[in-house]
Scaffold this motif. Structure first.
Motif, PDB file in Angstrom:
ATOM      1  N   MET A 186       0.857  -1.183   0.000  1.00 53.42           N
ATOM      2  CA  MET A 186       0.000   0.000   0.000  1.00 53.42           C
ATOM      3  C   MET A 186       0.890   1.229   0.000  1.00 53.42           C
ATOM      4  N   THR A 187       0.293   2.399  -0.055  1.00 51.07           N
ATOM      5  CA  THR A 187       1.105   3.602   0.050  1.00 51.07           C
ATOM      6  C   THR A 187       1.793   3.598   1.417  1.00 51.07           C
ATOM      7  N   THR A 188       2.883   4.313   1.518  1.00 50.95           N
ATOM      8  CA  THR A 188       3.610   4.352   2.792  1.00 50.95           C
ATOM      9  C   THR A 188       2.752   4.963   3.889  1.00 50.95           C
ATOM     10  N   GLN A 189       1.977   5.978   3.573  1.00 53.28           N
ATOM     11  CA  GLN A 189       1.127   6.583   4.601  1.00 53.28           C
ATOM     12  C   GLN A 189       0.107   5.577   5.127  1.00 53.28           C
ATOM     13  N   ALA A 190      -0.517   4.825   4.236  1.00 44.56           N
ATOM     14  CA  ALA A 190      -1.489   3.812   4.664  1.00 44.56           C
ATOM     15  C   ALA A 190      -0.792   2.707   5.446  1.00 44.56           C
ATOM     16  N   ALA A 191       0.400   2.310   5.013  1.00 40.83           N
ATOM     17  CA  ALA A 191       1.138   1.255   5.715  1.00 40.83           C
ATOM     18  C   ALA A 191       1.538   1.711   7.117  1.00 40.83           C
ATOM     19  N   ALA A 192       1.919   2.974   7.267  1.00 45.24           N
ATOM     20  CA  ALA A 192       2.294   3.503   8.585  1.00 45.24           C
ATOM     21  C   ALA A 192       1.101   3.462   9.535  1.00 45.24           C
ATOM     22  N   ARG A 193      -0.059   3.879   9.058  1.00 42.17           N
ATOM     23  CA  ARG A 193      -1.263   3.858   9.903  1.00 42.17           C
ATOM     24  C   ARG A 193      -1.664   2.423  10.235  1.00 42.17           C
ATOM     25  N   THR A 194      -1.601   1.532   9.242  1.00 40.64           N
ATOM     26  CA  THR A 194      -1.969   0.134   9.449  1.00 40.64           C
ATOM     27  C   THR A 194      -1.011  -0.534  10.428  1.00 40.64           C
ATOM     28  N   TYR A 195       0.279  -0.242  10.288  1.00 38.68           N
ATOM     29  CA  TYR A 195       1.277  -0.793  11.217  1.00 38.68           C
ATOM     30  C   TYR A 195       0.928  -0.404  12.652  1.00 38.68           C
ATOM     31  N   ASN A 196       0.652   0.873  12.889  1.00 42.60           N
ATOM     32  CA  ASN A 196       0.350   1.317  14.258  1.00 42.60           C
ATOM     33  C   ASN A 196      -0.864   0.600  14.822  1.00 42.60           C
ATOM     34  N   ILE A 197      -1.864   0.368  14.001  1.00 41.30           N
ATOM     35  CA  ILE A 197      -3.056  -0.346  14.468  1.00 41.30           C
ATOM     36  C   ILE A 197      -2.704  -1.794  14.815  1.00 41.30           C
ATOM     37  N   LEU A 198      -2.027  -2.493  13.913  1.00 44.98           N
ATOM     38  CA  LEU A 198      -1.672  -3.898  14.158  1.00 44.98           C
ATOM     39  C   LEU A 198      -0.736  -4.032  15.351  1.00 44.98           C
ATOM     40  N   MET A 199       0.223  -3.108  15.471  1.00 46.90           N
ATOM     41  CA  MET A 199       1.143  -3.122  16.607  1.00 46.90           C
ATOM     42  C   MET A 199       0.388  -2.928  17.917  1.00 46.90           C
ATOM     43  N   LEU A 230       8.041  -2.600   6.146  1.00 46.35           N
ATOM     44  CA  LEU A 230       9.096  -2.168   5.228  1.00 46.35           C
ATOM     45  C   LEU A 230       8.530  -0.936   4.540  1.00 46.35           C
ATOM     46  N   LEU A 231       9.067   0.227   4.902  1.00 47.24           N
ATOM     47  CA  LEU A 231       8.483   1.474   4.433  1.00 47.24           C
ATOM     48  C   LEU A 231       9.489   2.265   3.605  1.00 47.24           C
ATOM     49  N   LEU A 232       9.077   2.630   2.405  1.00 44.53           N
ATOM     50  CA  LEU A 232       9.854   3.495   1.524  1.00 44.53           C
ATOM     51  C   LEU A 232       9.217   4.881   1.603  1.00 44.53           C
ATOM     52  N   PRO A 233       9.974   5.915   1.936  1.00 46.61           N
ATOM     53  CA  PRO A 233       9.355   7.223   2.125  1.00 46.61           C
ATOM     54  C   PRO A 233       8.913   7.901   0.843  1.00 46.61           C
ATOM     55  N   GLY A 234       9.486   7.542  -0.272  1.00 45.62           N
ATOM     56  CA  GLY A 234       9.159   8.248  -1.518  1.00 45.62           C
ATOM     57  C   GLY A 234       9.997   9.499  -1.634  1.00 45.62           C
ATOM     58  N   ASP A 235       9.902  10.126  -2.774  1.00 45.24           N
ATOM     59  CA  ASP A 235      10.685  11.334  -3.018  1.00 45.24           C
ATOM     60  C   ASP A 235       9.982  12.539  -2.441  1.00 45.24           C
ATOM     61  N   PRO A 236      10.763  13.467  -1.871  1.00 46.04           N
ATOM     62  CA  PRO A 236      10.130  14.687  -1.389  1.00 46.04           C
ATOM     63  C   PRO A 236       9.538  15.485  -2.541  1.00 46.04           C
ATOM     64  N   ALA A 237       8.445  16.171  -2.274  1.00 44.26           N
ATOM     65  CA  ALA A 237       7.772  16.947  -3.327  1.00 44.26           C
ATOM     66  C   ALA A 237       8.551  18.200  -3.651  1.00 44.26           C
TER      67      ALA A 237
END
Length: 149
Positions: free
Chosen positions: A120-133, A142-149
């Motif tokens: 999923m997008t990194t933002q969605a994965a970060a939120r999902t991780y916190n819930i599962l944790m 495993l989170l890739l931040p992406g390129d800064p805008a």
């Protein structure tokens, strides 16, 4: 975006994210990282989801080939992989600002071991991780931040 106001110092928590960065336990990371609720946050030499292959994921999870019968090649089956007792239930892969699906041949070995893989997008994965944790699930992110805008 700030995700967690309260912080449990015993558990790795995504506390914020933004264009080109992640924050885990209020420590900023500008590159790809891998972590679970407990243990270190590891920097990962990964620039894009397209660089992820089966061997990379197996190494990341510490999976090793299982002991094989010397005549197993007659069955024409791929080498079996041993699932450690502490293997995660699910691997969350944040692919940056856009969701990128991984090829089936990359996912197949993990799915055969009963390890769920969600991209999923990194933002969605970060939120999902916190819930599962917070639910005390065995999760690896495993989170890739992406390129800064």
């Amino acid at each position: 975006m700030l995700l967690q106001k309260d912080l449990n110092p015993a558990l790795n928590t995504v506390t914020a994210y933004g264009d080109g960065f992640l924050e885990i336990n209020r420590v900023r990371y500008d590159g790809a990282v891998c972590f679970s609720p407990e243990g270190p946050v590891r920097d990962v030499a990964l620039r894009a989801a397209a660089d992820i292959d089966a061997a990379f994921l197996q190494e990341l999870l510490g999976l090793k080939p299982a002991a094989r019968d010397p005549l197993a090649f007659l069955d024409e089956q791929p080498p079996a992989i041993e699932r450690p007792d502490d293997a995660p239930e699910v691997l969350l892969i944040g692919t940056g600002p856009r969701q990128t699906f991984l090829r089936p041949d990359v996912l197949r070995p993990l799915l055969a071991l009963g390890i769920g893989v969600e991209t999923m997008t990194t933002q969605a994965a970060a939120r999902t991780y916190n819930i599962l944790m917070s639910e005390e699930r065995r999760v690896l992110a495993l989170l890739l931040p992406g390129d800064p805008a």
